[in-house]
Design a protein around this motif. Structure first.
Motif, PDB file in Angstrom:
ATOM      1  N   ALA A   1       6.997   4.901  -4.567  1.00 50.10           N
ATOM      2  CA  ALA A   1       6.512   5.194  -5.919  1.00 50.10           C
ATOM      3  C   ALA A   1       5.069   4.735  -6.069  1.00 50.10           C
ATOM      4  N   VAL A   2       4.356   5.394  -6.963  1.00 49.28           N
ATOM      5  CA  VAL A   2       2.967   5.025  -7.223  1.00 49.28           C
ATOM      6  C   VAL A   2       2.922   3.836  -8.188  1.00 49.28           C
ATOM      7  N   LEU A   3       2.018   2.922  -7.920  1.00 48.47           N
ATOM      8  CA  LEU A   3       1.816   1.751  -8.762  1.00 48.47           C
ATOM      9  C   LEU A   3       1.126   2.171 -10.052  1.00 48.47           C
TER      10      LEU A   3
ATOM     11  N   VAL B   1       0.828  -1.208   0.000  1.00 45.52           N
ATOM     12  CA  VAL B   1       0.000   0.000   0.000  1.00 45.52           C
ATOM     13  C   VAL B   1       0.864   1.260   0.000  1.00 45.52           C
ATOM     14  N   HIS B   2       1.733   1.399   0.989  1.00 38.77           N
ATOM     15  CA  HIS B   2       2.500   2.633   1.139  1.00 38.77           C
ATOM     16  C   HIS B   2       3.885   2.594   0.508  1.00 38.77           C
ATOM     17  N   ASN B   3       4.348   1.423   0.082  1.00 43.03           N
ATOM     18  CA  ASN B   3       5.657   1.271  -0.558  1.00 43.03           C
ATOM     19  C   ASN B   3       6.752   1.894   0.308  1.00 43.03           C
TER      20      ASN B   3
ATOM     21  N   PRO C   1       1.247   5.457  -2.077  1.00 48.80           N
ATOM     22  CA  PRO C   1       2.610   5.594  -1.548  1.00 48.80           C
ATOM     23  C   PRO C   1       2.748   6.683  -0.484  1.00 48.80           C
ATOM     24  N   ALA C   2       3.566   6.372   0.515  1.00 52.73           N
ATOM     25  CA  ALA C   2       3.884   7.325   1.578  1.00 52.73           C
ATOM     26  C   ALA C   2       4.851   8.377   1.037  1.00 52.73           C
ATOM     27  N   ASP C   3       5.117   9.377   1.845  1.00 51.57           N
ATOM     28  CA  ASP C   3       6.079  10.409   1.462  1.00 51.57           C
ATOM     29  C   ASP C   3       7.518   9.946   1.648  1.00 51.57           C
ATOM     30  N   THR C   4       7.747   9.104   2.656  1.00 49.42           N
ATOM     31  CA  THR C   4       9.101   8.647   2.974  1.00 49.42           C
ATOM     32  C   THR C   4       9.071   7.184   3.384  1.00 49.42           C
ATOM     33  N   LEU C   5      10.249   6.578   3.424  1.00 47.48           N
ATOM     34  CA  LEU C   5      10.361   5.200   3.881  1.00 47.48           C
ATOM     35  C   LEU C   5      10.220   5.121   5.393  1.00 47.48           C
ATOM     36  N   ASN C   6       9.819   3.953   5.861  1.00 45.97           N
ATOM     37  CA  ASN C   6       9.754   3.667   7.282  1.00 45.97           C
ATOM     38  C   ASN C   6      11.193   3.634   7.821  1.00 45.97           C
ATOM     39  N   PRO C   7      11.548   4.522   8.752  1.00 48.91           N
ATOM     40  CA  PRO C   7      12.933   4.583   9.229  1.00 48.91           C
ATOM     41  C   PRO C   7      13.382   3.308   9.947  1.00 48.91           C
ATOM     42  N   VAL C   8      12.454   2.575  10.544  1.00 49.05           N
ATOM     43  CA  VAL C   8      12.836   1.326  11.209  1.00 49.05           C
ATOM     44  C   VAL C   8      13.156   0.259  10.158  1.00 49.05           C
ATOM     45  N   ALA C   9      12.443   0.245   9.043  1.00 49.17           N
ATOM     46  CA  ALA C   9      12.768  -0.672   7.946  1.00 49.17           C
ATOM     47  C   ALA C   9      14.142  -0.339   7.367  1.00 49.17           C
ATOM     48  N   VAL C  10      14.432   0.945   7.221  1.00 47.32           N
ATOM     49  CA  VAL C  10      15.747   1.376   6.733  1.00 47.32           C
ATOM     50  C   VAL C  10      16.835   0.890   7.688  1.00 47.32           C
ATOM     51  N   GLN C  11      16.601   1.050   8.990  1.00 48.09           N
ATOM     52  CA  GLN C  11      17.569   0.612  10.001  1.00 48.09           C
ATOM     53  C   GLN C  11      17.775  -0.905   9.950  1.00 48.09           C
TER      54      GLN C  11
ATOM     55  N   ILE D   1       4.511  -9.414  -6.855  1.00 44.56           N
ATOM     56  CA  ILE D   1       4.355  -9.928  -5.498  1.00 44.56           C
ATOM     57  C   ILE D   1       3.785  -8.834  -4.602  1.00 44.56           C
ATOM     58  N   THR D   2       2.626  -9.125  -4.010  1.00 48.54           N
ATOM     59  CA  THR D   2       2.049  -8.212  -3.034  1.00 48.54           C
ATOM     60  C   THR D   2       2.460  -8.687  -1.642  1.00 48.54           C
ATOM     61  N   MET D   3       2.372  -7.784  -0.686  1.00 44.91           N
ATOM     62  CA  MET D   3       2.957  -8.012   0.632  1.00 44.91           C
ATOM     63  C   MET D   3       1.934  -8.331   1.722  1.00 44.91           C
ATOM     64  N   GLY D   4       0.806  -8.929   1.352  1.00 45.24           N
ATOM     65  CA  GLY D   4      -0.172  -9.304   2.358  1.00 45.24           C
ATOM     66  C   GLY D   4      -1.017  -8.151   2.838  1.00 45.24           C
TER      67      GLY D   4
END
Length: 133
Positions: A67-69, A12-14, A42-52, A81-84
């Motif tokens: 990015a937008v689908l 959803v939010h990529n 899509p969100a504005d930014t990545l999840n910082p915990v995922a980046v970490q 592949i979708t992520m559940g």
């Protein structure tokens, strides 16, 4: 499938799962596969915990942008592949399609996200074997 398969990871939010999956596939398969990720909202930014969590594995996804689908991204991909994400993740008939049931890392701490990350890694390793790349 084309000579160099293309994989598209959709969430959803990529901002978390799909970005981690793309990062792992690029790291493991290198230039033997084209990798894309996108989101239906899509969100504005990545999840910082995922980046970490990915940085702990030596994979830098910090500079990625959600990015937008698009229909073109789907049409140009061999594997989608979708992520559940349930109903929020669209189904793509006619493609090799998988839905990976993964917890959403949004709002979760690093311990939980590490578990999601490790699950994604195992799935990516299996995908690389299946694709023969």
């Amino acid at each position: 499938m084309s000579e160099k398969p293309t994989a598209l990871f959709v969430c959803v939010h990529n901002a978390g799962r799909s970005q981690m999956a793309a990062g792992f596939l690029e790291a493991i398969a290198g230039d033997r596969v084209r990798v894309r990720s996108a989101g239906s909202e899509p969100a504005d930014t990545l999840n910082p915990v995922a980046v970490q969590a990915m940085a702990e594995e030596g994979i830098d996804i910090a500079t990625r942008t959600p990015a937008v689908l698009t229909g073109d991204a789907v049409a140009d991909s061999d594997v989608v592949i979708t992520m559940g994400c349930g109903d929020a993740c669209p189904f793509f008939p006619g493609k090799r399609y998988e839905d990976w049931k993964l917890d959403d890392p949004a709002g979760q701490g690093i311990e939980a996200v590490r578990g999601i990350r490790d699950d994604i890694r195992r799935r990516i390793e299996a995908l690389v074997d299946e694709l023969g790349v």
